[in-house]
Design an enzyme around this catalytic site. Structure first.
Site, PDB file in Angstrom:
ATOM      1  N   TRP A  94       0.796  -1.231   0.000  1.00  0.00           N
ATOM      2  CA  TRP A  94       0.000   0.000   0.000  1.00  0.00           C
ATOM      3  C   TRP A  94       0.826   1.278   0.000  1.00  0.00           C
ATOM      4  O   TRP A  94       0.405   2.306   0.521  1.00  0.00           O
ATOM      5  CB  TRP A  94      -0.974   0.018   1.189  1.00  0.00           C
ATOM      6  CG  TRP A  94      -1.631  -1.293   1.454  1.00  0.00           C
ATOM      7  CD1 TRP A  94      -2.521  -1.940   0.622  1.00  0.00           C
ATOM      8  CD2 TRP A  94      -1.476  -2.127   2.594  1.00  0.00           C
ATOM      9  NE1 TRP A  94      -2.907  -3.130   1.194  1.00  0.00           N
ATOM     10  CE2 TRP A  94      -2.287  -3.269   2.406  1.00  0.00           C
ATOM     11  CE3 TRP A  94      -0.726  -2.027   3.762  1.00  0.00           C
ATOM     12  CZ2 TRP A  94      -2.357  -4.305   3.333  1.00  0.00           C
ATOM     13  CZ3 TRP A  94      -0.795  -3.051   4.694  1.00  0.00           C
ATOM     14  CH2 TRP A  94      -1.602  -4.176   4.468  1.00  0.00           C
ATOM     15  N   HIS A  95       1.999   1.247  -0.627  1.00  0.00           N
ATOM     16  CA  HIS A  95       2.851   2.437  -0.656  1.00  0.00           C
ATOM     17  C   HIS A  95       2.810   3.112  -2.026  1.00  0.00           C
ATOM     18  O   HIS A  95       3.816   3.623  -2.510  1.00  0.00           O
ATOM     19  CB  HIS A  95       4.293   2.075  -0.278  1.00  0.00           C
ATOM     20  CG  HIS A  95       4.442   1.598   1.131  1.00  0.00           C
ATOM     21  ND1 HIS A  95       5.609   1.057   1.639  1.00  0.00           N
ATOM     22  CD2 HIS A  95       3.544   1.574   2.155  1.00  0.00           C
ATOM     23  CE1 HIS A  95       5.425   0.718   2.903  1.00  0.00           C
ATOM     24  NE2 HIS A  95       4.182   1.023   3.235  1.00  0.00           N
ATOM     25  N   TYR A  96       1.637   3.118  -2.649  1.00  0.00           N
ATOM     26  CA  TYR A  96       1.507   3.754  -3.957  1.00  0.00           C
ATOM     27  C   TYR A  96       1.572   5.270  -3.823  1.00  0.00           C
ATOM     28  O   TYR A  96       1.245   5.845  -2.776  1.00  0.00           O
ATOM     29  CB  TYR A  96       0.223   3.307  -4.653  1.00  0.00           C
ATOM     30  CG  TYR A  96      -1.022   3.360  -3.803  1.00  0.00           C
ATOM     31  CD1 TYR A  96      -1.747   4.535  -3.654  1.00  0.00           C
ATOM     32  CD2 TYR A  96      -1.479   2.222  -3.132  1.00  0.00           C
ATOM     33  CE1 TYR A  96      -2.884   4.589  -2.876  1.00  0.00           C
ATOM     34  CE2 TYR A  96      -2.621   2.268  -2.341  1.00  0.00           C
ATOM     35  CZ  TYR A  96      -3.320   3.444  -2.220  1.00  0.00           C
ATOM     36  OH  TYR A  96      -4.443   3.511  -1.441  1.00  0.00           O
TER      37      TYR A  96
END
Length: 588
Positions: free
Chosen positions: A522-524
């Site tokens: 979830w590090h977009y």
């Protein structure tokens, strides 16, 4: 859909469904009180014809939006609009043992909204006050000093803004056994030196901070609202902003943002406006998915794309939604002779090659966890969209669930070692699928399309292999003799919760293993890059009265985990804006 306690859920395999574990603070500090938390009102409380105007309207009460709103409210009137609900009183947000349930909840008011990239990787975006800090793994680690210099931030103010966050919501963990094993394995494998307990981003192995306290209770960016002035700060929940309102009258050199249109929890439409002060602004902090989406819906973006959706063009900018990236992650399952205690990420190995090594372990044992029906986010669905569209059926998912039951029992005793890529060179884009802000846009990340990213993934897998050969991990294996890499790769391919077609050479070609088992943490980021969509102060180019403050401006995700830096950025930008308007009188 079939459900079983033996079916390993998607996010269990990603972050290993966690129960509370004991944490301790690294130093004594005054407890941060929430007594000044402003009233959290439903959007329907905003009455039609409301004459109140604001100095700042912030769209998105997330990781950056909450500290930004709190800071600006110390001197100015602020309206904070959050599309989700309150994190308080929601056990699936507040307690670590229910970490996965919020992620997997498909209800329209759940704190997490699932989306699946066109690459076929299942992902999530926050839909709750506090944003990603309410649904993430809680690890707290600052950006590197080189990152701070690259983005051009004032280092003195950065070094004041980080502690402003930390003294309120960050703790030191009491390191769990699986995390201690990773620490020792990393050091024995040469990921040195050991840097102890630190928030700083330094090469080697370290233990970072956490936003979970000693009871397993999560503290979030929403708590930071209590540092603001409740008399100046209005917070509306379930307020879905679908358009920024511009004044584009003839004679203006630039269209000026003057307000927003939003719907409440009942679907009723509202408008809110800035006051007439020339320095008043709309600030979009809706995240790397929500911010470019809202700009497009408001008429800022590639004109042909806007016209395809019958959106009036306010400003043609071909770069909105471009340069989207997500840090790819691959997980290796490590079977052990006995089930390890539950743990989230506490230890990290930071390599010189741009690869981070982390770990998670354990399965949730709360009654909610055991009996929960997990819906689309479960292993039964997995990354169902990676199958050709016409084959995406519940029957396919159920068949997958049945096959999962045939996994060896040892799959359910063990932990994971994770490797992820820092600053991927592979990038993609975001485009609208329709004009409903509640729906996800189409997002493409193009994982591993750049060969250097794939090379770094292979390096990460080989680093994990070195860790498994250490004495520390040999002691953990069922027979005490250690684990072969071929064995754990085979098990990881089976246990990986996606429906990406597997190749026969997955365990022979590490490159193919990386491609076939890629997942997300979830590090977009990206979509509104500096110099292309916003200027150095994050003001949107080509219009006035509009600014962006969130991870969409980044071309690289900061640190090993971005939440620390994004919360700091909210505080930092709030102080910068106050100082610009008030000078020394700002008092911050």
């Amino acid at each position: 859909m079939a459900s079983s306690s033996r079916v390993v859920l998607f996010f269990e395999l990603l972050a290993c469904l966690l129960c509370p574990f004991e944490l301790s603070q690294g130093k004594a500090k005054e407890p941060f009180t929430l007594k000044n938390l402003p009233p959290l009102q439903k959007a329907s409380s905003y009455h039609a014809g409301c004459a109140t105007t604001y100095d700042y309207i912030i769209v998105g009460g997330g990781t950056a939006g909450c500290p930004l709103a709190a800071t600006l409210s110390l001197r100015y009137r602020v309206l904070l609009l959050e599309r989700g609900g309150s994190p308080y009183g929601n056990r699936n947000v507040s307690y670590m043992e229910n970490f996965h349930i919020g992620l997997m909840n498909r209800a329209p008011d759940s704190p997490s909204q699932a989306f699946i990239s066109t690459d076929g990787v299942i992902n999530a975006r926050a839909r709750v006050l506090g944003g990603g800090t309410c649904i993430n793994a809680g690890f707290y680690s600052r950006a590197s000093s080189s990152f701070i210099q690259e983005v051009g931030w004032d280092e003195d103010l950065v070094n004041k803004s980080f502690p402003w966050v930390e003294e309120k919501i960050v703790q030191w963990p009491k390191i769990a056994p699986w995390q201690a094993a990773l620490r020792d394995g990393l050091l024995q494998a040469g990921v040195a030196p050991f840097n102890g307990y630190t928030y700083d981003h330094v090469s080697g192995t370290k233990v970072g901070g956490t936003i979970f306290d000693e009871t397993g209770y999560r503290h979030t960016a929403a708590d930071l609202l209590a540092a603001g002035d409740p008399d100046n700060l209005r917070v509306l929940l379930h307020a879905s902003v679908h358009k920024i309102v511009f004044d584009s009258r003839q004679g203006r050199l630039k269209a000026r943002a003057i307000g927003v249109q939003f719907t409440d929890e009942n679907g009723r439409h509202h408008q809110a406006f800035l006051n007439s002060n020339k320095d008043s602004e709309i600030i979009v902090s809706a995240g790397a998915i929500g911010t470019p989406q809202l700009l497009l819906l408001s008429g800022i973006g590639p004109k042909n794309d806007l016209k395809n959706h019958n959106i009036p063009v306010v400003l043609h900018n071909k770069y909105v939604g471009k340069g989207m990236a997500d840090n790819p992650m691959n997980s290796i399952f490590i079977p052990t002779r006995s089930p390890p205690r539950q743990s989230l990420i506490e230890t990290v190995g930071i390599t010189e090659e741009g690869v981070f090594i982390e770990a998670s372990s354990g399965f949730g044992q709360s009654s909610e966890s055991v009996h929960c029906h997990h819906g689309i986010m479960s292993a039964e669905i997995g990354q169902l969209s990676t199958i050709p569209p016409k084959q995406r059926t519940l029957e396919a998912a159920q068949k997958y669930a049945h096959n999962k039951l045939n996994l060896p029992k040892e799959v359910f005793h063990g932990g994971f070692i994770l490797e992820k890529i820092d600053g991927p060179l592979s990038t993609g884009h975001l485009v609208l699928t329709d004009t409903d802000v509640r729906n996800n846009p189409a997002v493409t990340f193009n994982y591993f399309s750049h060969p250097q990213d794939l090379n770094r993934c292979v390096y990460g897998i080989k680093t994990i292999e070195r860790i498994l050969k250490t004495n520390r991990f040999s002691e953990l294996s069922a027979d005490g003799a250690g684990l072969s890499m071929e064995r754990v790769l085979n098990m990881s391919v089976q246990a990986n919760v996606n429906l990406i077609p597997k190749h026969t050479n997955d365990t022979e070609s590490l490159e193919q293993f990386c491609k076939d088992t890629v997942i997300t943490i979830w590090h977009y980021h990206g979509g509104c890059h500096v110099g292309k969509v916003v200027d150095q102060h994050y003001r949107v180019l080509g219009v006035s009265g509009l600014r962006v403050v969130d991870g969409s401006i980044f071309s690289r995700s900061p640190g090993t985990n971005p939440q620390a830096t994004v919360m700091m950025m909210g505080r930092y930008m709030g102080v910068k804006i106050l100082r610009k308007r008030l000078g020394r009188a700002a008092g911050v």
